[in-house]
Design a protein around this motif. Structure first.
Motif, PDB file in Angstrom:
ATOM      1  N   ARG A 176      20.048   9.526 -10.605  1.00 35.69           N
ATOM      2  CA  ARG A 176      20.908   7.908 -10.260  1.00 35.69           C
ATOM      3  C   ARG A 176      21.792   7.829 -10.067  1.00 35.69           C
ATOM      4  NH1 ARG A 176      17.532   3.623 -10.939  1.00 35.69           N
ATOM      5  NH2 ARG A 176      18.261   2.030 -11.210  1.00 35.69           N
ATOM      6  N   VAL A 177      22.452   7.804  -8.896  1.00 31.84           N
ATOM      7  CA  VAL A 177      23.656   7.616  -8.405  1.00 31.84           C
ATOM      8  C   VAL A 177      23.966   6.225  -8.102  1.00 31.84           C
ATOM      9  CG1 VAL A 177      25.272   8.551  -6.577  1.00 31.84           C
ATOM     10  CG2 VAL A 177      23.324   9.727  -7.888  1.00 31.84           C
ATOM     11  N   MET A 178      24.519   5.780  -8.989  1.00 27.90           N
ATOM     12  CA  MET A 178      24.870   3.995  -8.553  1.00 27.90           C
ATOM     13  C   MET A 178      26.187   3.473  -7.355  1.00 27.90           C
ATOM     14  SD  MET A 178      22.826   4.067 -10.946  1.00 27.90           S
ATOM     15  CE  MET A 178      23.208   1.767 -11.258  1.00 27.90           C
ATOM     16  N   GLU A 218      15.262   9.165  -9.976  1.00 23.10           N
ATOM     17  CA  GLU A 218      14.186   8.487 -10.839  1.00 23.10           C
ATOM     18  C   GLU A 218      13.598   7.764 -10.580  1.00 23.10           C
ATOM     19  OE1 GLU A 218      17.107   8.537 -14.417  1.00 23.10           O
ATOM     20  OE2 GLU A 218      16.436   6.402 -14.156  1.00 23.10           O
ATOM     21  N   ASP A 219      14.042   6.432  -9.443  1.00 26.55           N
ATOM     22  CA  ASP A 219      12.945   5.664  -8.741  1.00 26.55           C
ATOM     23  C   ASP A 219      12.217   6.543  -8.366  1.00 26.55           C
ATOM     24  OD1 ASP A 219      14.947   7.333  -6.671  1.00 26.55           O
ATOM     25  OD2 ASP A 219      13.889   5.298  -5.283  1.00 26.55           O
ATOM     26  N   GLN A 220      11.262   6.678  -8.406  1.00 26.14           N
ATOM     27  CA  GLN A 220      10.911   7.725  -7.925  1.00 26.14           C
ATOM     28  C   GLN A 220       9.175   8.239  -9.091  1.00 26.14           C
ATOM     29  OE1 GLN A 220       9.630   7.114  -4.589  1.00 26.14           O
ATOM     30  NE2 GLN A 220      11.316   5.740  -4.049  1.00 26.14           N
ATOM     31  N   LEU A 246      -0.039   5.257   0.035  1.00 27.05           N
ATOM     32  CA  LEU A 246      -0.102   6.789   0.835  1.00 27.05           C
ATOM     33  C   LEU A 246       0.758   7.399   0.579  1.00 27.05           C
ATOM     34  CD1 LEU A 246       0.108   7.398   3.963  1.00 27.05           C
ATOM     35  CD2 LEU A 246       1.821   5.756   4.767  1.00 27.05           C
ATOM     36  N   GLN A 247       1.493   7.562  -0.674  1.00 26.93           N
ATOM     37  CA  GLN A 247       2.376   8.293  -1.589  1.00 26.93           C
ATOM     38  C   GLN A 247       1.657   9.688  -2.066  1.00 26.93           C
ATOM     39  OE1 GLN A 247       6.454   7.263  -2.815  1.00 26.93           O
ATOM     40  NE2 GLN A 247       6.281   8.745  -3.912  1.00 26.93           N
ATOM     41  N   ALA A 248       0.690   8.664  -2.419  1.00 29.23           N
ATOM     42  CA  ALA A 248      -0.016   9.679  -3.192  1.00 29.23           C
ATOM     43  C   ALA A 248      -0.889  10.594  -2.164  1.00 29.23           C
ATOM     44  CB  ALA A 248      -1.184   8.444  -3.762  1.00 29.23           C
ATOM     45  N   ALA A 249      -1.248  10.000  -1.254  1.00 26.81           N
ATOM     46  CA  ALA A 249      -2.216  10.788  -0.226  1.00 26.81           C
ATOM     47  C   ALA A 249      -1.467  12.033  -0.473  1.00 26.81           C
ATOM     48  CB  ALA A 249      -2.078   9.755   1.197  1.00 26.81           C
ATOM     49  N   ASP A 250       0.416  12.007   0.415  1.00 30.74           N
ATOM     50  CA  ASP A 250       1.461  12.730   0.840  1.00 30.74           C
ATOM     51  C   ASP A 250       1.338  14.436   0.383  1.00 30.74           C
ATOM     52  OD1 ASP A 250       2.235  11.207   2.478  1.00 30.74           O
ATOM     53  OD2 ASP A 250       4.334  10.306   1.497  1.00 30.74           O
ATOM     54  N   ILE A 251       1.468  13.617  -0.944  1.00 32.75           N
ATOM     55  CA  ILE A 251       1.561  14.548  -2.550  1.00 32.75           C
ATOM     56  C   ILE A 251       0.081  15.191  -2.644  1.00 32.75           C
ATOM     57  CG2 ILE A 251       2.215  14.557  -5.309  1.00 32.75           C
ATOM     58  CD1 ILE A 251       3.582  12.312  -4.661  1.00 32.75           C
ATOM     59  N   SER A 265      22.028   3.294  -2.157  1.00 31.28           N
ATOM     60  CA  SER A 265      20.425   2.709  -1.885  1.00 31.28           C
ATOM     61  C   SER A 265      20.803   2.111  -0.459  1.00 31.28           C
ATOM     62  CB  SER A 265      19.266   1.602  -1.481  1.00 31.28           C
ATOM     63  OG  SER A 265      19.710   0.258  -1.064  1.00 31.28           O
ATOM     64  N   LYS A 266      19.967   3.191   0.870  1.00 30.48           N
ATOM     65  CA  LYS A 266      20.009   2.894   2.069  1.00 30.48           C
ATOM     66  C   LYS A 266      20.184   1.369   2.493  1.00 30.48           C
ATOM     67  CE  LYS A 266      17.496   6.389   2.552  1.00 30.48           C
ATOM     68  NZ  LYS A 266      15.147   6.523   2.637  1.00 30.48           N
ATOM     69  N   SER A 267      19.514   0.659   2.073  1.00 30.10           N
ATOM     70  CA  SER A 267      19.372  -0.713   2.768  1.00 30.10           C
ATOM     71  C   SER A 267      20.478  -1.420   2.225  1.00 30.10           C
ATOM     72  CB  SER A 267      17.665  -1.726   1.903  1.00 30.10           C
ATOM     73  OG  SER A 267      18.124  -0.896   0.610  1.00 30.10           O
ATOM     74  N   ASP A 276       1.014  -1.047   0.035  1.00 32.01           N
ATOM     75  CA  ASP A 276       0.119  -0.189   0.617  1.00 32.01           C
ATOM     76  C   ASP A 276       1.063   1.223   0.154  1.00 32.01           C
ATOM     77  OD1 ASP A 276      -2.799   0.747  -0.132  1.00 32.01           O
ATOM     78  OD2 ASP A 276      -2.337   1.317   1.993  1.00 32.01           O
ATOM     79  N   TYR A 277       2.231   0.686   0.113  1.00 34.42           N
ATOM     80  CA  TYR A 277       3.127   1.841   0.598  1.00 34.42           C
ATOM     81  C   TYR A 277       2.885   3.397  -0.784  1.00 34.42           C
ATOM     82  CZ  TYR A 277       8.120   4.279   0.242  1.00 34.42           C
ATOM     83  OH  TYR A 277       8.690   4.496   0.221  1.00 34.42           O
ATOM     84  N   PRO A 278       2.757   2.500  -2.196  1.00 30.06           N
ATOM     85  CA  PRO A 278       3.183   4.141  -3.406  1.00 30.06           C
ATOM     86  C   PRO A 278       0.941   4.507  -2.755  1.00 30.06           C
ATOM     87  CG  PRO A 278       3.254   2.153  -4.231  1.00 30.06           C
ATOM     88  CD  PRO A 278       2.399   1.542  -2.526  1.00 30.06           C
TER      89      PRO A 278
END
Ligand code: TYM
Length: 350
Positions: free
Chosen positions: A204-206, A167-169, A150-155, A216-218, A146-148
């Motif tokens: 997009r930094v690799m 770019e990833d978003q 919630l992201q739609a709600a934010d925006i 990525s953070k992970s 459901d993450y996206p």
């Protein structure tokens, strides 16, 4: 013209005023250490046109709990404050931009519920971030799927025009448009349709240890040569940059530059404003060590002042709390209006 750029379908919300400055919304998850990719893809572009725009920048802690195995409640609170302090240290001015923590404005979760009820499940299964984050896990939370939404709600809560992201978003911002468009078609013109804004360089930094994957953070949690954390000390940064993957052979030959070398050139160009072609010419024929040293220098020059400002802010937690409380209060005013409009459109609420 109405807010969506299309014909209104029903009870219209507030119409766009000609003088309205473009409204910007973006956020970062407090889910790990912010790194060079977060800075070049998001934080730095956010700071660039603060006067010309109405900015809302959020620390999205409700997104950070979608992977429950990773939750450490005390650490999550600390991380929220660290991320907020980094926004400010990178140049977000709380007098010109609204800065707050997502969970402090309950309309984010509330609007997400309305949008959950109007968003087809199939749209969420198609998201590449969901596919990659759920891959190989025995159990996946409903929240991760459901993450996206919630992201739609934010925006959508802030009548956002532009969403500056890496770019990833982009896929999530496109989905936000689809979610808003569907709601508007079903219940009348309620939401403005936002657009993603991708920086010209640094989108997009690799990974320095593997230029085939996005920094990525992970991955940074598992591998210490993957990312340059914004708060890392010089020794750590040096170790990561000087061990970055390049091409085989000793001499830098621009015409054969592989992904690792292109990433180093891109990072250098993005930090200094120099053109990639010009940099390639400058380092051609030399060893990769020279290129890495130059990239290291550019990174240290950029991060030095950020780290200094961060330390000042970290020394005054009461000041940071006051900024976040004021930001949440400001955000709530707009969020409550949108929430009331969406509730009325769908027929719920007092
Ligand atoms: P997050 O926390 O993963 O990343 C925050 C921002 O940093 C960008 N970014 C990168 N840019 C370039 N190169 C990289 N290697 C790199 N890594 C990260 C991301 O594109 C992002 O802009 N879903 C979002 C958070 C979010 C959000 C929102 C964003 C929640 N609600 C509403 C915008 C609007 C995310 O996971 O960001």
């Amino acid at each position: 013209m109405d807010r969506t750029g299309t014909e209104p379908h029903g009870p219209a919300g507030p119409t766009a005023s000609a003088e309205r400055r473009p409204r910007v919304f973006s956020g970062v998850q407090p889910s790990g250490d912010l790194h060079l990719g977060t800075y070049l893809g998001a934080l730095r572009p956010w700071t660039e046109r603060q006067d010309a725009r109405e900015n809302v920048f959020c620390v999205v802690d409700l997104h950070a709990i979608t992977v429950p195995e990773a939750i450490d409640p005390a650490r999550l609170r600390d991380k929220c404050r660290e991320v907020a302090a980094l926004y400010l240290a990178c140049g977000i001015d709380p007098d010109r931009s609204t800065v707050f923590v997502q969970s402090h404005v309950r309309e984010h979760a509330e609007l997400a519920w309305l949008l959950n009820c109007t968003t087809p499940l199939g749209w969420l299964y198609r998201m590449t971030q969901f596919k990659s984050k759920s891959e190989g896990r025995d159990s996946v939370s409903v929240g991760l799927l459901d993450y996206p939404v919630l992201q739609a709600a934010d925006i959508l809560l802030y009548d956002t025009d532009l969403v500056p992201v890496g770019e990833d978003q982009v896929q999530h911002v496109e989905l936000t448009r689809d979610i808003a468009g569907r709601f508007n078609r079903l219940f009348g013109d309620t939401f403005r349709l936002p657009k993603a804004e991708i920086p010209k360089s640094g989108a997009r930094v690799m990974g320095f240890d593997d230029p085939e994957v996005k920094m990525s953070k992970s991955l940074a949690r598992e591998r210490d040569r993957h990312a340059v954390p914004l708060l890392a000390d010089e020794k750590r940064i040096k170790k990561t940059v000087m061990s970055a993957v390049t091409d085989s052979g000793r001499e830098f030959r621009p015409e054969h530059a592989g992904p690792g070398v292109r990433n180093l050139l891109g990072v250098h160009a993005s930090l200094t404003g120099d053109a990639v072609d010009e940099l390639a010419e400058r380092f051609a024929g030399g060893g990769y060590g020279d290129l890495k040293k130059a990239v290291l220098g550019a990174i240290l020059d950029a991060l030095g002042p950020i780290q200094e400002r961060y330390r000042e802010l970290a020394d005054d937690p009461a000041e940071l709390d006051a900024i976040l409380a004021k930001g949440a209060e400001r955000a709530r005013t707009t969020a409550a209006e949108t929430m009331a409009r969406a509730s009325a459109a769908i027929g719920v609420g007092a």
